[in-house]
Write a protein that holds these residues in place. Structure first.
Motif, PDB file in Angstrom:
ATOM      1  N   ALA A   1      -6.215  -2.342 -10.104  1.00 10.64           N
ATOM      2  CA  ALA A   1      -5.000  -2.938  -9.562  1.00 10.64           C
ATOM      3  C   ALA A   1      -3.860  -1.926  -9.539  1.00 10.64           C
ATOM      4  O   ALA A   1      -3.695  -1.134 -10.476  1.00 10.64           O
ATOM      5  CB  ALA A   1      -4.591  -4.152 -10.391  1.00 10.64           C
TER       6      ALA A   1
ATOM      7  N   SER B   1       3.818   0.070  -5.703  1.00 10.00           N
ATOM      8  CA  SER B   1       3.460   0.949  -4.602  1.00 10.00           C
ATOM      9  C   SER B   1       4.071   2.331  -4.797  1.00 10.00           C
ATOM     10  O   SER B   1       5.179   2.475  -5.287  1.00 10.00           O
ATOM     11  CB  SER B   1       3.935   0.347  -3.277  1.00 10.00           C
ATOM     12  OG  SER B   1       3.533   1.162  -2.198  1.00 10.00           O
TER      13      SER B   1
ATOM     14  N   THR C   1      -4.030  -2.933   1.906  1.00 10.17           N
ATOM     15  CA  THR C   1      -4.555  -4.171   2.467  1.00 10.17           C
ATOM     16  C   THR C   1      -5.495  -3.871   3.614  1.00 10.17           C
ATOM     17  O   THR C   1      -5.766  -2.723   3.929  1.00 10.17           O
ATOM     18  CB  THR C   1      -3.401  -5.062   2.943  1.00 10.17           C
ATOM     19  OG1 THR C   1      -2.596  -4.325   3.869  1.00 10.17           O
ATOM     20  CG2 THR C   1      -2.523  -5.476   1.776  1.00 10.17           C
TER      21      THR C   1
ATOM     22  N   SER D   1      -4.269   0.068   5.535  1.00  4.35           N
ATOM     23  CA  SER D   1      -5.004   0.584   4.382  1.00  4.35           C
ATOM     24  C   SER D   1      -5.352   2.057   4.553  1.00  4.35           C
ATOM     25  O   SER D   1      -5.389   2.599   5.654  1.00  4.35           O
ATOM     26  CB  SER D   1      -6.286  -0.226   4.177  1.00  4.35           C
ATOM     27  OG  SER D   1      -7.100  -0.159   5.327  1.00  4.35           O
TER      28      SER D   1
ATOM     29  N   THR E   1       0.383  -1.193  -2.912  1.00  5.26           N
ATOM     30  CA  THR E   1       0.314  -2.230  -3.947  1.00  5.26           C
ATOM     31  C   THR E   1      -0.817  -3.206  -3.640  1.00  5.26           C
ATOM     32  O   THR E   1      -0.630  -4.224  -2.992  1.00  5.26           O
ATOM     33  CB  THR E   1       1.639  -3.003  -4.043  1.00  5.26           C
ATOM     34  OG1 THR E   1       2.692  -2.058  -4.222  1.00  5.26           O
ATOM     35  CG2 THR E   1       1.627  -3.953  -5.223  1.00  5.26           C
ATOM     36  N   SER E   2      -1.984  -2.886  -4.066  1.00  2.00           N
ATOM     37  CA  SER E   2      -3.190  -3.715  -3.970  1.00  2.00           C
ATOM     38  C   SER E   2      -4.299  -2.903  -4.615  1.00  2.00           C
ATOM     39  O   SER E   2      -4.077  -1.748  -4.962  1.00  2.00           O
ATOM     40  CB  SER E   2      -3.525  -4.056  -2.510  1.00  2.00           C
ATOM     41  OG  SER E   2      -3.876  -2.892  -1.809  1.00  2.00           O
TER      42      SER E   2
END
Length: 280
Positions: free
Chosen positions: A42, A46, A76, A81, A156-157
């Motif tokens: 995780a 970001s 994402t 991505s 952020t992912s």
């Protein structure tokens, strides 16, 4: 002539570089089930970077015609991505790199030897305005870029190794082997930092003991896959900007098989042919 002993002696004295004792087998979701093994971590904040290096050794597995298999993804789904994938969608057989909507494929070499290990380096440098890609120490692509920092690789992912950012694509799971995965977030390095050419002209691994924690940076990581209890353990040196280990969580692997492999490698360490057969 005793060819078996001659071959064993030749291999034992060959310059194979710094030993890489362990690789990790990724098996893509069988029949499109999407249950392939993968690693994920995780990202809560970001981060952008003006320099980035990704280095890994890869061996192709079962990659059917008409599919892409993702080695790495962050961010994402879709054009937002950052991805590294092996492209067989048009029977091309090359590895491509994506950052947002920009795809950077190999244009000079198809990677189609399923018996070979390839060393891949992706090098991004905003200050000098280029992206470079290397295969086994040789530059195969250099692209001029604007002086903008990369965003997708630190989005952020979850960062994921072995599958696409969008899990709705079950056939995108990586199928093949990976070894000595290194991501240096904030540092731009060429292939000579990870390998060298031996006297026979073969590209072989080198020791990475000179790499520092600051070179790996806040989001960097080094995965050597040497523990069944911690397949995703980050073994990069800590301190400085790489303050703590960035471990990945492993899912979908048979860790019992990994443990058996490691035990076999240790047990065969004294026998030339067996240890080499079980090693990288």
């Amino acid at each position: 002539m005793d060819y078996a002993n001659y071959w064993a002696s030749a291999v034992a004295t060959a310059d194979l570089g710094e030993p890489i004792d362990q690789s990790l087998r990724f098996i893509g979701g069988l029949g499109g089930s999407g249950n392939g093994g993968h690693l994920s971590r995780a990202i809560t904040t970001s981060s952008t970077t003006a320099a980035l290096t990704i280095s890994f050794w890869v061996k192709l597995g079962s990659i059917p015609s008409g599919y892409n298999r993702n080695i790495f993804s962050s961010g994402t789904a879709g054009t937002e991505s950052g991805n590294i994938s092996y492209d067989m969608s048009s029977d091309e057989g090359y590895i491509r790199f994506q950052d947002t909507s920009s795809f950077t494929p190999f244009t000079t070499q198809k990677l189609r030897d399923f018996s070979a290990w390839y060393h891949i380096v992706y090098r991004f440098d905003a200050a000098n305005q280029y992206v470079k890609i290397y295969v086994n120490g040789s530059e195969h692509l250099s692209t001029s870029i604007a002086t903008s920092a990369r965003t997708s690789y630190g989005a952020t992912s979850p960062m994921q190794i072995g599958r696409y950012a969008d899990s709705g694509y079950p056939n995108s799971y990586w199928d093949g082997y990976l070894a000595e995965w290194n991501m240096l977030f904030g540092t731009s390095l060429g292939p000579d930092s990870f390998g060298r050419t031996n006297d026979d002209g073969v590209w072989v691994p080198k020791s990475l003991s000179d790499l520092t924690s600051n070179q790996y940076g806040a989001l960097g990581n080094r995965l050597i896959f040497n523990s069944s209890a911690g397949l995703g353990d980050d073994t990069a040196p800590t301190g400085g900007t790489h303050a703590s280990a960035n471990d990945f969580t492993a899912s979908g692997f048979d860790t019992g098989d990994v443990a058996m492999y490691s035990a076999g490698l240790s047990a065969n360490a004294g026998g030339t042919m067996n240890s080499l057969a079980n090693a990288f």
